[in-house]
Write a protein that holds these residues in place. Structure first.
Motif, PDB file in Angstrom:
ATOM      1  N   UNK A 176     -90.968   7.995  -3.492  1.00  0.00           N
ATOM      2  CA  UNK A 176     -91.048   7.110  -2.328  1.00  0.00           C
ATOM      3  C   UNK A 176     -89.901   6.114  -2.273  1.00  0.00           C
ATOM      4  N   UNK A 177     -89.251   5.872  -3.418  1.00  0.00           N
ATOM      5  CA  UNK A 177     -88.157   4.892  -3.458  1.00  0.00           C
ATOM      6  C   UNK A 177     -86.791   5.505  -3.172  1.00  0.00           C
ATOM      7  N   UNK A 178     -86.697   6.839  -3.134  1.00  0.00           N
ATOM      8  CA  UNK A 178     -85.405   7.498  -2.953  1.00  0.00           C
ATOM      9  C   UNK A 178     -84.746   7.108  -1.633  1.00  0.00           C
ATOM     10  N   UNK A 179     -85.427   7.157  -0.469  1.00  0.00           N
ATOM     11  CA  UNK A 179     -84.744   6.775   0.787  1.00  0.00           C
ATOM     12  C   UNK A 179     -84.201   5.349   0.756  1.00  0.00           C
ATOM     13  N   UNK A 180     -84.993   4.421   0.202  1.00  0.00           N
ATOM     14  CA  UNK A 180     -84.517   3.036   0.141  1.00  0.00           C
ATOM     15  C   UNK A 180     -83.298   2.904  -0.772  1.00  0.00           C
ATOM     16  N   UNK A 181     -83.299   3.625  -1.899  1.00  0.00           N
ATOM     17  CA  UNK A 181     -82.154   3.567  -2.813  1.00  0.00           C
ATOM     18  C   UNK A 181     -80.903   4.135  -2.164  1.00  0.00           C
ATOM     19  N   UNK A 182     -81.063   5.233  -1.408  1.00  0.00           N
ATOM     20  CA  UNK A 182     -79.898   5.834  -0.744  1.00  0.00           C
ATOM     21  C   UNK A 182     -79.384   4.950   0.387  1.00  0.00           C
ATOM     22  N   UNK A 183     -80.286   4.281   1.090  1.00  0.00           N
ATOM     23  CA  UNK A 183     -79.822   3.354   2.135  1.00  0.00           C
ATOM     24  C   UNK A 183     -79.099   2.170   1.522  1.00  0.00           C
ATOM     25  N   UNK A 184     -79.584   1.691   0.367  1.00  0.00           N
ATOM     26  CA  UNK A 184     -78.857   0.620  -0.321  1.00  0.00           C
ATOM     27  C   UNK A 184     -77.481   1.075  -0.770  1.00  0.00           C
TER      28      UNK A 184
ATOM     29  N   UNK B 290     -78.039   7.747   6.989  1.00  0.00           N
ATOM     30  CA  UNK B 290     -78.723   8.646   6.056  1.00  0.00           C
ATOM     31  C   UNK B 290     -79.875   9.337   6.784  1.00  0.00           C
ATOM     32  N   UNK B 291     -79.962  10.658   6.688  1.00  0.00           N
ATOM     33  CA  UNK B 291     -81.066  11.366   7.365  1.00  0.00           C
ATOM     34  C   UNK B 291     -82.418  10.845   6.908  1.00  0.00           C
ATOM     35  N   UNK B 292     -83.418  10.819   7.808  1.00  0.00           N
ATOM     36  CA  UNK B 292     -84.724  10.235   7.455  1.00  0.00           C
ATOM     37  C   UNK B 292     -85.513  11.042   6.433  1.00  0.00           C
ATOM     38  N   UNK B 293     -85.415  12.345   6.462  1.00  0.00           N
ATOM     39  CA  UNK B 293     -86.199  13.165   5.547  1.00  0.00           C
ATOM     40  C   UNK B 293     -85.637  13.142   4.132  1.00  0.00           C
ATOM     41  N   UNK B 294     -86.527  13.281   3.142  1.00  0.00           N
ATOM     42  CA  UNK B 294     -86.104  13.252   1.740  1.00  0.00           C
ATOM     43  C   UNK B 294     -85.184  14.427   1.419  1.00  0.00           C
ATOM     44  N   UNK B 295     -85.559  15.608   1.845  1.00  0.00           N
ATOM     45  CA  UNK B 295     -84.753  16.784   1.552  1.00  0.00           C
ATOM     46  C   UNK B 295     -83.390  16.695   2.249  1.00  0.00           C
ATOM     47  N   UNK B 296     -83.395  16.264   3.523  1.00  0.00           N
ATOM     48  CA  UNK B 296     -82.135  16.147   4.260  1.00  0.00           C
ATOM     49  C   UNK B 296     -81.228  15.088   3.642  1.00  0.00           C
TER      50      UNK B 296
END
Length: 440
Positions: free
Chosen positions: A80-88, A113-119
């Motif tokens: 769940x933290x991966x999208x936030x880490x990538x946006x940072x 950054x694409x919204x989906x985790x896989x993308x």
């Protein structure tokens, strides 16, 4: 997909606006080692290393955040933290893009950054940013600290004889890198000689360190080639429209100058010559006075025609150089103006004409609006760009929307694919900066 017709227009615009230089006008730069140019490059590199130190700290924080997120993924809670880490990470990379764009060519950022985790995990831009993050947080941090240490040692050791008596004895004795104990002024002067060695080392190493620190960012943080091409086509389309607007505005200015000034003078000459013909039959003495007035009006019309011709393209630009044209412009300026020009190689004629127009319009604005006591025009060529900076010590507060001519300068600059910035806080000083591609 970019239309083929539009690509042809882009190539045509580039060919027209980037003429080949005259081989006779291009002279090879001197090969001798210019100490002052090297010192200026070292100071610029020091500034970039200081800015790079800030982004290295941010990259190190992003590295720790991504590492913690990856470690948490082993326990299933970090997904769940991966999208936030990538946006940072993207935010930190954007700061580096902005820093490098201020130093050199602009770096276009990728799409969000694409919204989906896989993308997000399969995005090539994210992969490049991860590689940049690791490199910048390690090698970049090392280069910043090394460059700042060398520069700091050069300053402290060189000035050591001025303040060594203020140090405690045990600290003064270790200031010569352990080579000798400093107890008197000759020992302190020896430390100063070591400082000269540090200065030479800084001149040799610091510019290269700054370039090496910036290289991963320029290599890895740029957008995909297709994105850059599409944006470039849009930019060239906009600058082509700006060029047409600037051309139309220049034609209106020339027409207004000829209509309001020269044409009226010539009409006056015609009327006076007709009056002189009629006066010859009555009183030849009156005809002589009328002819004298007609001659004066003709001389004024000729002077105005010359002024209009010089405003289109000053002859000194063709006969001599941009530096000479700016020097002549400074001599006619009502306020004291200093010209600092370093242009070893000529630029395209249209670029030099634009630089002359910018300087002339800026000095006119300074004379009319700023109440300045002194102005400085600095122009130098750096690789394939011509940089122009006009400063004054007036009251500041210059605004593009106040009708002061800054809008015309911006349009003329952007028509040549250049950049324009003005910094004019209330109370002054005012600094106008223009950067133009040299076209050679």
């Amino acid at each position: 997909m970019v239309p083929y017709r539009l690509l042809q227009e882009v190539r045509l615009v580039q060919e027209v606006r980037m003429p080949a230089p005259d081989p006779a006008a291009v002279r090879k730069p001197a090969r001798r080692w210019d100490v002052f140019a090297r010192a200026r490059a070292t100071l610029d590199a020091f500034e970039h290393l200081v800015g790079g130190l800030g982004t290295t700290v941010l990259a190190l924080v992003a590295f720790l955040l991504v590492a913690a997120t990856a470690l948490a993924c082993l326990f299933g809670v970090g997904v769940l933290l991966v999208p936030a880490a990538l946006r940072g990470l993207r935010a930190v990379a954007d700061r580096e893009r902005a820093r490098l764009s201020r130093w050199g060519p602009e770096i276009i950022g990728p799409e969000p950054v694409p919204p989906g985790l896989r993308a997000a995990l399969t995005d090539p831009a994210v992969h490049r940013e991860l590689g940049w993050m690791v490199t910048h947080a390690t090698l970049g941090l090392f280069l910043s600290l090394t460059g700042l240490t060398v520069s700091f040692s050069a300053v402290t050791n060189t000035t050591f004889p001025l303040w060594w008596r203020l140090l405690p004895p045990e600290e003064a004795s270790t200031s010569a890198m352990g080579l000798w104990t400093v107890r008197d002024l000759p020992g302190a002067l020896g430390v100063s000689l070591l400082g000269l060695g540090w200065i030479v080392l800084a001149l040799l190493l610091v510019p290269g360190m700054a370039r090496l620190q910036a290289w991963p960012g320029r290599r890895l943080l740029r957008a995909d080639p297709g994105t850059d091409l599409a944006l470039r086509v849009a930019q060239l389309t906009a600058t082509r429209a700006a060029a047409l607007d600037a051309h139309a505005a220049e034609l209106r200015r020339i027409e207004r100058s000829l209509h309001d000034g020269t044409q009226n003078r010539i009409v006056a000459v015609t009327i006076l010559l007709g009056a002189a013909r009629r006066a010859l039959a009555r009183d030849p003495s009156d005809a002589e006075a009328i002819l004298e007035r007609a001659q004066s009006a003709a001389e004024q019309a000729l002077a105005e025609l010359r002024a209009v011709a010089r405003s289109i393209l000053p002859p000194v630009l063709t006969d001599r150089s941009l530096a000479d044209a700016l020097t002549g412009l400074a001599t006619t300026c009502p306020i004291p103006c200093r010209i600092d020009a370093d242009i070893p190689v000529r630029c395209a004629a249209s670029v030099e004409a634009t630089a002359y127009f910018v300087a002339a319009e800026a000095l006119t604005n300074i004379t009319r609006h700023s109440h300045a006591r002194h102005a400085t025009v600095t122009v130098h060529r750096d690789a394939d760009r011509l940089h122009l900076q006009i400063t004054d010590d007036g009251h500041g507060g210059a605004d593009e929307h106040s009708g002061s001519g800054l809008v015309g300068i911006r349009r003329r600059t952007e028509a040549h694919d250049g950049t324009f910035m003005v910094n004019s806080p209330p109370g002054g000083p005012t600094t106008l900066t223009v950067s133009l591609p040299c076209g050679s």
